[in-house]
Design an enzyme around this catalytic site. Sequence first.
Site, PDB file in Angstrom:
ATOM      1  N   ASP A 127     -22.693  -1.195   6.302  1.00  0.00           N
ATOM      2  CA  ASP A 127     -21.563  -2.218   6.583  1.00  0.00           C
ATOM      3  C   ASP A 127     -20.446  -1.556   7.583  1.00  0.00           C
ATOM      4  O   ASP A 127     -20.309  -0.098   7.196  1.00  0.00           O
ATOM      5  CB  ASP A 127     -20.900  -2.972   5.464  1.00  0.00           C
ATOM      6  CG  ASP A 127     -19.796  -3.971   5.641  1.00  0.00           C
ATOM      7  OD1 ASP A 127     -20.168  -5.036   5.741  1.00  0.00           O
ATOM      8  OD2 ASP A 127     -18.659  -3.562   5.957  1.00  0.00           O
ATOM      9  N   TYR A 177     -19.502 -11.202  11.014  1.00  0.00           N
ATOM     10  CA  TYR A 177     -18.701 -12.201  11.256  1.00  0.00           C
ATOM     11  C   TYR A 177     -18.821 -12.899  12.590  1.00  0.00           C
ATOM     12  O   TYR A 177     -18.275 -13.757  12.811  1.00  0.00           O
ATOM     13  CB  TYR A 177     -17.088 -11.778  11.086  1.00  0.00           C
ATOM     14  CG  TYR A 177     -17.385 -10.878   9.642  1.00  0.00           C
ATOM     15  CD1 TYR A 177     -17.176 -11.929   8.502  1.00  0.00           C
ATOM     16  CD2 TYR A 177     -17.023  -9.668   9.580  1.00  0.00           C
ATOM     17  CE1 TYR A 177     -17.031 -11.218   7.347  1.00  0.00           C
ATOM     18  CE2 TYR A 177     -16.899  -9.168   8.122  1.00  0.00           C
ATOM     19  CZ  TYR A 177     -17.215  -9.890   7.160  1.00  0.00           C
ATOM     20  OH  TYR A 177     -17.076  -9.468   5.749  1.00  0.00           O
ATOM     21  N   ASP A 179     -21.536  -6.030  10.526  1.00  0.00           N
ATOM     22  CA  ASP A 179     -20.219  -5.987  11.136  1.00  0.00           C
ATOM     23  C   ASP A 179     -19.869  -4.642  12.159  1.00  0.00           C
ATOM     24  O   ASP A 179     -18.922  -4.687  12.987  1.00  0.00           O
ATOM     25  CB  ASP A 179     -19.065  -6.054  10.359  1.00  0.00           C
ATOM     26  CG  ASP A 179     -19.073  -5.742   8.924  1.00  0.00           C
ATOM     27  OD1 ASP A 179     -19.823  -4.694   8.957  1.00  0.00           O
ATOM     28  OD2 ASP A 179     -18.600  -6.033   8.139  1.00  0.00           O
ATOM     29  N   HIS A 236     -16.738  -4.664  -1.714  1.00  0.00           N
ATOM     30  CA  HIS A 236     -15.347  -4.233  -2.063  1.00  0.00           C
ATOM     31  C   HIS A 236     -14.869  -4.401  -3.546  1.00  0.00           C
ATOM     32  O   HIS A 236     -13.759  -4.354  -3.634  1.00  0.00           O
ATOM     33  CB  HIS A 236     -14.389  -4.750  -1.029  1.00  0.00           C
ATOM     34  CG  HIS A 236     -14.704  -4.614   0.468  1.00  0.00           C
ATOM     35  ND1 HIS A 236     -14.732  -3.453   1.058  1.00  0.00           N
ATOM     36  CD2 HIS A 236     -15.076  -5.294   1.562  1.00  0.00           C
ATOM     37  CE1 HIS A 236     -15.017  -3.321   2.117  1.00  0.00           C
ATOM     38  NE2 HIS A 236     -15.176  -4.447   2.478  1.00  0.00           N
ATOM     39  N   HIS A 262     -17.436  -1.309   7.183  1.00  0.00           N
ATOM     40  CA  HIS A 262     -16.086  -0.985   6.204  1.00  0.00           C
ATOM     41  C   HIS A 262     -16.623  -0.015   4.896  1.00  0.00           C
ATOM     42  O   HIS A 262     -17.717  -0.537   4.689  1.00  0.00           O
ATOM     43  CB  HIS A 262     -15.554  -2.270   5.858  1.00  0.00           C
ATOM     44  CG  HIS A 262     -14.952  -3.239   6.827  1.00  0.00           C
ATOM     45  ND1 HIS A 262     -15.451  -4.488   7.288  1.00  0.00           N
ATOM     46  CD2 HIS A 262     -14.053  -3.095   7.652  1.00  0.00           C
ATOM     47  CE1 HIS A 262     -15.241  -4.835   8.155  1.00  0.00           C
ATOM     48  NE2 HIS A 262     -14.102  -4.240   8.429  1.00  0.00           N
TER      49      HIS A 262
END
Length: 355
Positions: free
Chosen positions: A203, A332, A293, A167, A205
């Site tokens: 991922d 996570y 995740d 990110h 995201h």
Amino acid sequence: MPVVWSDRHRLHEPGGEVWVGVRTPGTEVPERAERIRAELVAAGARVVDAAPHRDETALGNHDDALVAYLASAWEEWQAAGLTRDPGQDRVVPYVFLHPGLISDRAAAIPAAASARAGRFTYDTMTLIGPGTWQGARAALDVALTAADLVLGGERAAYACCRPPGHHAARDCFGGSCYLNNVAAAASHLRRALDGPVAVIDIDAHHGNGTQAIFYEDPLVLVGSVHVDPAAGWFPHFLGFPGEAGAGAGTGANRNLTLAPGSGDESWLAAVAELASWAAEREARALVVPLGVDAAAGDPESPLRVSAAGFHAAGRALGALGLPTVAIQEGGYDLVAIGPLVRETLVGIEEGMRGS
Ligand code: SP5
Ligand code: ZN
């Protein structure tokens, strides 16, 4: 495959995240990397310590002003007395550089330490503490060492990076990321190889930082499969299918979005599509931003991928037969994170043997 590691990740203790104005415990914790390492060591992995890399090699994807800020933010926060009054033990922004605020004027760096954070971060959940800079800088060394291993002849290497990086963009950071580990590895491979490097980000995201860094670069292909930001998920402003690259990089960016609740079938179809795309474009090396995740049960994403799904994704990516660097991003669920990473890496190795 070798597991590249740095103890220095422990220096980065975010101390929670501020979400909708509330300090919550946060999920990007040091134990994540420790769990992954323990799982891979128990499975017989060889651990390689990260070798230091020069700033010129590691930091080239970031503006000097961002780097200088990150390197000094904690000390300046302390020197300004903010740990005593109002008693904030991490760097937390309070004003932001919204584009509409300054129109086309050059963005100044605020004189007040309390305001500088908002010049460089785009969220309130990516806090800076005493060892954040050292940890983030070490994660770049981890990624670059893994890239060096494949350039030296390993078929694949795994970089156990923490903090994550996908990110973080050229001049701003957020999403629990400070410096972009994936971009450092991709640029390093790109410099050494004749031909394009593919990034396939699995991922949950969107890898907005990596996308932004390479948006106009035709030689780093960036593909990402992630939960649809239009359904209300981070990073909210980016990650839509229409973002296809610009200028010379037009057509070199792909975003495949999935509805919340999506599981193995649609997720693996997207991974396969990105793998085919990398093959068609004749990529010479592969970087896999490996967030786990997307797993069912992860507290930060609504996707529902299984451990078998991660194994199968690894196989599909390994079957490309490319020199491959897998780089840790999110994930996570502390109980699941180690096994999910191991499944993916085993899948990559199996895919390579079959290819
Ligand atoms: C590297 C990476 O996976 N970064 C993802 C950051 C997304 N964080 C979004 C956080 C939104 C607030 N979290 C509240 C959790 C409630 N379950
Ligand atoms: Zn993520």
